[in-house]
Design an enzyme around this catalytic site. Structure first.
Site, mmCIF file in Angstrom:
data_model
loop_
_atom_site.group_PDB
_atom_site.id
_atom_site.type_symbol
_atom_site.label_atom_id
_atom_site.label_comp_id
_atom_site.label_asym_id
_atom_site.label_seq_id
_atom_site.Cartn_x
_atom_site.Cartn_y
_atom_site.Cartn_z
ATOM 1 N N GLU A 88 154.202 -52.850 72.662
ATOM 2 C CA GLU A 88 153.792 -51.613 72.093
ATOM 3 C C GLU A 88 152.273 -51.033 72.820
ATOM 4 O O GLU A 88 151.516 -51.873 72.774
ATOM 5 C CB GLU A 88 153.706 -52.001 70.641
ATOM 6 C CG GLU A 88 153.132 -50.835 69.878
ATOM 7 C CD GLU A 88 153.030 -50.825 68.036
ATOM 8 O OE1 GLU A 88 152.595 -50.014 67.575
ATOM 9 O OE2 GLU A 88 153.825 -51.891 67.816
ATOM 10 N N LYS A 284 151.695 -55.332 59.193
ATOM 11 C CA LYS A 284 152.380 -55.033 60.638
ATOM 12 C C LYS A 284 151.389 -54.848 61.576
ATOM 13 O O LYS A 284 151.643 -55.565 62.757
ATOM 14 C CB LYS A 284 153.296 -53.890 60.610
ATOM 15 C CG LYS A 284 154.326 -53.597 61.880
ATOM 16 C CD LYS A 284 153.530 -52.969 63.031
ATOM 17 C CE LYS A 284 154.541 -52.681 64.244
ATOM 18 N NZ LYS A 284 154.072 -52.111 65.187
ATOM 19 N N ASP A 300 156.566 -69.655 67.547
ATOM 20 C CA ASP A 300 157.586 -69.259 66.943
ATOM 21 C C ASP A 300 156.987 -68.006 66.058
ATOM 22 O O ASP A 300 156.748 -68.154 64.837
ATOM 23 C CB ASP A 300 158.313 -70.110 65.880
ATOM 24 C CG ASP A 300 159.649 -69.543 65.335
ATOM 25 O OD1 ASP A 300 159.619 -68.341 65.357
ATOM 26 O OD2 ASP A 300 160.507 -70.469 64.951
ATOM 27 N N HIS A 397 146.959 -43.783 69.958
ATOM 28 C CA HIS A 397 148.219 -44.306 70.400
ATOM 29 C C HIS A 397 149.204 -43.503 71.305
ATOM 30 O O HIS A 397 149.878 -44.366 72.287
ATOM 31 C CB HIS A 397 149.028 -44.566 69.064
ATOM 32 C CG HIS A 397 150.367 -45.221 69.160
ATOM 33 N ND1 HIS A 397 150.580 -46.349 69.437
ATOM 34 C CD2 HIS A 397 151.794 -44.593 69.035
ATOM 35 C CE1 HIS A 397 151.965 -46.774 69.466
ATOM 36 N NE2 HIS A 397 152.476 -45.679 69.311
#
Length: 450
Positions: A88, A284, A300, A397
């Site tokens: 991202e 998130k 993991d 972004h």
């Protein structure tokens, strides 16, 4: 009717080339191009490729992900350059920016609160409850004795079994009981260790019931449903925080003074504490940082995310994992997050880049890696919320995303240079970038015609 060409028996027994041959010939329009493309991502070192092939089943190629680093992280007085695997745009940049910001303001302070893992034996018992509860002290001793060979090495490293609880779940599901077991697994994540112990508990409890006079008549009333670790580890928690005087926030935004920025930032965090819609996106952002380091170190991320989201709901409503206060002109921002990770065993010992990631971090213990990961999550969260309450999330972004758009539209080096200059003051979107390129290309065609 199913297309017989797209189904196969014995696929797993084919060689890797055989698997690719079947896939490209049945699912792609240009088999030879796809075949070459899939093979182009194989590791040039055959031994390394064999290791990668062994991680999963039916492997046909590798899926590259960007491996970046975020420097200038000061955590408990030590400086780190943190490896991050993520695709991202802006995540690594935001983490790096936040790290540099807090570097001159005391850095990140982290504390491991606990490192306890959990596993469960789920079983049905149709006999009298009292026969289990009245004999549980003896049952526990019998179970612990049975697994001594399995825990010998872990005990030598300071780990082992902390506690076993018998839990009656019959009000929720008929005849259901659980052994809830608590483990210390030191520097390993401990999944295989925990699952082996739990499976042994299941068989040994059955053996105990069969040979104990007051229980053996009910031997047929005992049935193991499953024995498995839990990825919910609310007692394997780490805290990371930053703090400074309000005056030290001056200059963080040209739009606000330090007090105004702190107040707006705190309000944004408070919103994520009360609104699940915002909390989901807020968390998130935290996991943008956490997952990137977890992946880079061969841990993991799926288990860690599942645990974190459960932890965020522990009081009955989904909330943010981070908090913010302003007391006596001190701005404080912190998070508490469960992180069950390891630095030995599994991919941490097998994946060639995971081993380098750990070396880059100074080969930390699991407890120290928990702190590094939590600090990265907090840095990412700070960077995201700072953008939201100042310039807005899209400006930074989408500027980071600009290069992706330019490559997607097959821009030349000259077009890329022009676009970077043009969009220094313009809003970036796919349409605006395409229009900019189209305009330049049309002008070029006109000049050629003339």
């Amino acid at each position: 009717m199913a297309n017989s060409k797209k189904s196969i028996t014995g696929f797993s027994k084919l060689s890797k080339l055989g698997k690719i041959k079947w896939i490209v010939e049945n699912f792609f329009k240009d088999p030879e191009v796809v075949r070459k493309e899939l093979k182009s991502y194989w590791h040039s070192n055959e031994d390394q490729q064999k290791i990668l092939d062994g991680f999963s089943e039916n492997t046909i190629t590798n899926f590259p992900m960007p491996y970046g680093v975020a420097p200038n992280f000061v955590i408990n007085g030590e400086t780190y350059c943190i490896p991050m695997v993520i695709e991202e745009s802006s995540v690594v940049a935001a983490a790096s920016s936040a790290a540099k910001f807090w570097m001159s303001r005391g850095g990140f302070k982290t504390t491991v609160i606990n490192t306890e893992k959990v596993g469960q034996l789920h079983f049905l018992w149709k006999g009298p409850k009292a026969l289990l509860t009245n004999n549980f002290e003896e049952i526990e001793l019998r179970l612990l004795d049975a697994v001594q060979p399995l825990i010998k090495n872990m005990k030598a490293r300071g780990g082992g079994i902390n506690k076993i609880d018998l839990i009656d779940k019959t009000n929720d599901l008929e005849h259901l009981y659980q052994l809830q077991c608590y483990f210390e697994t030191c520097d390993s994540m401990g999944a295989n260790f925990i699952n082996s112990i739990l499976e042994k508990f299941g068989s040994e409890l059955g053996n105990y019931i069969q040979v104990t006079p007051q229980l053996k008549d009910f031997a047929s009333e005992y049935e193991v449903i499953m024995a498995i670790l839990s990825n919910y580890t609310p007692n394997c928690v780490v805290r990371a925080e930053v703090s400074c005087h309000i005056d030290q926030l001056e200059g963080v935004s040209k739009h606000f003074n330090g007090q105004e920025f702190a107040t707006k930032f705190k309000t944004a965090v408070d919103i994520a504490r009360i609104d699940p819609y915002r909390a989901t996106t807020h968390n998130k952002g935290i996991y943008n940082g956490i997952d990137a380091v977890v992946l880079a170190t061969g841990n993991d991320f799926r288990a860690i995310e599942a645990c974190g989201h459960s932890y965020a709901s522990k009081d009955g409503q989904y909330r943010s994992l981070s908090y913010c206060t302003i007391d006596d002109d001190i701005f404080r921002f912190w998070l508490e997050v469960p992180l069950a990770i390891g630095t030995v065993g599994g991919l941490t010992s097998l994946h060639p880049i995971a081993k380098r990631s750990l070396e880059l971090l100074g080969n930390p213990s699991a407890a120290k890696l928990m702190q590094i990961i939590a600090a990265t999550g907090l840095a990412q969260n700070f960077g995201a919320v700072r953008s939201l309450v100042t310039t807005g999330i899209q400006r930074g972004h989408m500027r980071m995303h600009l290069m992706n758009i330019l490559h997607q539209l097959e821009a030349t080096e000259k077009e890329i240079k022009g676009a970077l200059t043009h969009f220094n003051t313009e809003i970036v979107s796919f349409v605006s970038v395409r229009n900019f390129l189209d305009s330049g290309r049309q002008d070029k065609e006109i000049k050629i015609v003339n």
